[in-house]
Scaffold this motif. Structure first.
Motif, PDB file in Angstrom:
ATOM      1  N   CYS B 101       3.453   2.945   9.291  1.00  0.00           N
ATOM      2  CA  CYS B 101       3.441   2.218   7.792  1.00  0.00           C
ATOM      3  C   CYS B 101       1.781   1.861   7.737  1.00  0.00           C
ATOM      4  CB  CYS B 101       4.091   0.743   7.949  1.00  0.00           C
ATOM      5  SG  CYS B 101       3.729  -0.182   6.525  1.00  0.00           S
ATOM      6  N   SER B 102       1.276   2.543   6.810  1.00  0.00           N
ATOM      7  CA  SER B 102      -0.115   2.295   6.440  1.00  0.00           C
ATOM      8  C   SER B 102      -0.320   2.312   4.973  1.00  0.00           C
ATOM      9  CB  SER B 102      -0.891   3.493   7.314  1.00  0.00           C
ATOM     10  OG  SER B 102      -0.501   4.691   6.473  1.00  0.00           O
ATOM     11  N   ALA B 103      -1.487   2.312   4.559  1.00  0.00           N
ATOM     12  CA  ALA B 103      -1.969   2.462   3.138  1.00  0.00           C
ATOM     13  C   ALA B 103      -1.582   3.820   2.619  1.00  0.00           C
ATOM     14  CB  ALA B 103      -3.341   2.216   3.048  1.00  0.00           C
ATOM     15  N   GLN B 104      -1.454   4.842   3.413  1.00  0.00           N
ATOM     16  CA  GLN B 104      -1.045   6.162   3.096  1.00  0.00           C
ATOM     17  C   GLN B 104       0.276   6.288   2.736  1.00  0.00           C
ATOM     18  OE1 GLN B 104      -3.728   6.117   5.424  1.00  0.00           O
ATOM     19  NE2 GLN B 104      -4.862   6.964   3.936  1.00  0.00           N
ATOM     20  N   GLN B 105       1.231   5.582   3.476  1.00  0.00           N
ATOM     21  CA  GLN B 105       2.554   5.513   3.395  1.00  0.00           C
ATOM     22  C   GLN B 105       3.017   4.176   3.785  1.00  0.00           C
ATOM     23  OE1 GLN B 105       5.660   8.395   5.434  1.00  0.00           O
ATOM     24  NE2 GLN B 105       4.371   9.565   4.037  1.00  0.00           N
ATOM     25  N   PRO B 106       2.763   3.135   2.742  1.00  0.00           N
ATOM     26  CA  PRO B 106       3.081   1.705   2.956  1.00  0.00           C
ATOM     27  C   PRO B 106       4.668   1.279   2.770  1.00  0.00           C
ATOM     28  CG  PRO B 106       2.234   1.866   0.832  1.00  0.00           C
ATOM     29  CD  PRO B 106       2.026   3.271   1.355  1.00  0.00           C
ATOM     30  N   CYS B 107       5.219   0.565   3.546  1.00  0.00           N
ATOM     31  CA  CYS B 107       6.625   0.080   3.325  1.00  0.00           C
ATOM     32  C   CYS B 107       6.357  -0.839   2.059  1.00  0.00           C
ATOM     33  CB  CYS B 107       7.120  -0.841   4.328  1.00  0.00           C
ATOM     34  SG  CYS B 107       6.473  -2.525   4.708  1.00  0.00           S
TER      35      CYS B 107
END
Lengths: 147, 147
Positions: B101-107
DNA sequence: CAAATACCGGATAAATTTATCCGGTAATCA
DNA sequence: TGATTACCGGATAAATTTATCCGGTATTTG
C-alpha cells in the motif's frame, strides 16, 4: 492493527458498496473474494457478522448476493464495521494492556495513546462505506494489489 | 494494538528501568511478573527477546536478575522494544492488509492512517524507557491495576 | 568445591484466530 | 413444480499466539 477478519470485512463492504452504488449491482461471494483477494469461506463468515449487525444486506437464491442499500451507503461508518467484527478493544482498551487505565490510574503512556486513539476513532467515525466506495470507483483507492 | 507479548515487554522493561534507576536495584523474574501482573514463564520468553536485542541486560546466578544500564535507560526507546517483539507490522503495514500500500496504489484510507501511524511512531520514538520509568517512580503512571 | 540461585532454551500444551467443508434453507426461473 | 443458485450455520481443521514445564548453564556464596 485490525484482525484479518476485520481487514477482509472492511475491504469487502467497500467493494459491495462500490458495486451497489454503481447501478445497484448485487455481488456474490466468489466475486467479492476475487476482487479483494481474500479467502472465500472466511470472508463469508465475516459478512454474516455484518449482515447480522445490519450493516450489509444479503439476498439468497439466484441473482442473490450482497448489497448496500442507499441508506447503508450513506450512514454506515467504518467504526460500525470495526466494532461489529473486532469489538471495542482496539478503540478503547489500554495500549499496555491494563484492565482499567484511566486518568485515576493511568499507564505511563495513557495520554499519548489517548490522542492517537482519538484520531483513530475520528477517522473511523467520519468515513462512511459509501464515501470510500466512491473513492475506489474513481480510481483513487484500491482494495487489492494489482501488479 | 500490540500483542500480549509486547504489552508485557513494555511494562516489564519500564519496571526494570524504574528499579535500576532507583539505586541500581536488579530485579528477578518472579518480582517482575508480580509487579506488572503478567504470567511469569511467558514474561521470561519476552525478556529473552529484549536481552538478545541488547535492550535489557541480564545477569545469571544469585543476586542476578534483569537491569537497565545507565546507557540503556537513556537511549532505549519504546519503538525499539516494540520492533524487537512485534516487528514492524503495526508500525508500517497497511491498515486494510494490502501487501503493498503506497501512494502509487493506496488503499482508500492510506493517507488517513499514514497520519495516525506517524503519530504512533513519533510517540514510540520520542519516549525512552528511562523517562517512563521516572514517571512510574513519581506515581504519575502505573504498570498494573491497584484496586 | 559444593550447594543454591536465577536466567537460558527447547519442548509441549492451551487458547485464539484464521480457514475450510458441507449439508440446510430460501429464492429464482424454466 | 422442480432444478439450480447462493447465502446460512454448524462442525472441523490449520496456523498462530499465549502460556507452561523442565533440564541446562552460569554465577555467587559458604
Amino acid at each position: 492493527m485490525f484482525s484479518k477478519a476485520c481487514e477482509y470485512g472492511i475491504r469487502a463492504s467497500i467493494y459491495i458498496g462500490q458495486q451497489s452504488a454503481d447501478q445497484g449491482r448485487r455481488v456474490g461471494l466468489r466475486d467479492i473474494a476475487a476482487e479483494i483477494d481474500s479467502p472465500e469461506a472466511f470472508t463469508a463468515k465475516v459478512l454474516q457478522l455484518l449482515v447480522r449487525a445490519g450493516l450489509v444486506t444479503s439476498v439468497k437464491g439466484p441473482t442473490g448476493g450482497f448489497e448496500l442499500t442507499a441508506e447503508q451507503l450513506r450512514t454506515v461508518t467504518l467504526r460500525q464495521i470495526v466494532l461489529a467484527i473486532d469489538g471495542g478493544e482496539m478503540l478503547q482498551g489500554c495500549a499496555l494492556g491494563l484492565r482499567q487505565c484511566s486518568a485515576q490510574q493511568p499507564c505511563p503512556l495513557h495520554y499519548q495513546f489517548l490522542a492517537i486513539r482519538d484520531q483513530l476513532n475520528e477517522v473511523l467515525r467520519t468515513h462512511t462505506v459509501g464515501e470510500l466506495a466512491g473513492k475506489v470507483h474513481d480510481g483513487l483507492g484500491f482494495l487489492r494489489q494489482f501488479s
